[in-house]
Design a protein around this motif. Structure first.
Motif, short mmCIF file in Angstrom:
data_model
loop_
_atom_site.label_atom_id
_atom_site.label_comp_id
_atom_site.label_asym_id
_atom_site.label_seq_id
_atom_site.Cartn_x
_atom_site.Cartn_y
_atom_site.Cartn_z
N ALA A 120 -1.38 1.61 2.08
CA ALA A 120 -0.84 2.97 2.17
C ALA A 120 0.55 2.95 2.80
O ALA A 120 1.47 3.64 2.33
N ARG A 121 0.74 2.15 3.86
CA ARG A 121 2.04 2.05 4.51
C ARG A 121 3.09 1.50 3.56
O ARG A 121 4.21 1.99 3.50
N ASP A 122 2.71 0.47 2.80
CA ASP A 122 3.65 -0.12 1.83
C ASP A 122 4.06 0.89 0.77
O ASP A 122 5.23 0.98 0.40
N VAL A 123 3.09 1.67 0.28
CA VAL A 123 3.38 2.69 -0.74
C VAL A 123 4.30 3.76 -0.14
O VAL A 123 5.26 4.17 -0.78
N MET A 124 4.00 4.19 1.08
CA MET A 124 4.82 5.21 1.72
C MET A 124 6.26 4.73 1.90
O MET A 124 7.20 5.49 1.68
N LEU A 125 6.43 3.46 2.28
CA LEU A 125 7.78 2.93 2.45
C LEU A 125 8.49 2.80 1.11
O LEU A 125 9.66 3.13 0.98
N GLU A 126 7.78 2.32 0.09
CA GLU A 126 8.39 2.12 -1.22
C GLU A 126 8.83 3.44 -1.85
O GLU A 126 9.87 3.51 -2.49
N TYR A 127 8.03 4.48 -1.68
CA TYR A 127 8.32 5.77 -2.31
C TYR A 127 8.75 6.83 -1.29
O TYR A 127 8.56 8.02 -1.52
N ARG A 128 9.34 6.39 -0.18
CA ARG A 128 9.72 7.31 0.89
C ARG A 128 10.62 8.44 0.40
O ARG A 128 10.39 9.60 0.72
#
Length: 74
Positions: free
Chosen positions: A57-65
């Motif tokens: 979830a953290r990786d997705v949030m950072l990628e699509y911030r």
């Protein structure tokens, strides 16, 4: 390994040194599941599923911030 519970501003913390983290196989952001055994002892277990899920979830949030920020403004 004996660990001391300390009072923090809004709760309590258990401080671990870097060598203790390595020895226990823990990393910042890991999730522990706490339970009480029948004999009254406390048990902390690394919740690998929750840790893995939250890292994804953290990786997705950072990628699509930027996308999430735009959605929040609309």
């Amino acid at each position: 390994m004996n660990l001391e519970i300390e009072q923090a501003r809004d709760g309590y913390v258990i401080r671990l040194t870097q060598p203790q983290m390595v020895q226990l196989g823990l990393a910042v952001g890991d999730f522990l599941e706490a339970s009480v055994l029948k004999d009254g002892r406390a048990r902390l277990v690394l919740d690998r599923r929750m840790t893995k899920t939250m890292r994804i979830a953290r990786d997705v949030m950072l990628e699509y911030r930027e996308t999430f920020e735009k959605l929040a403004k609309s």
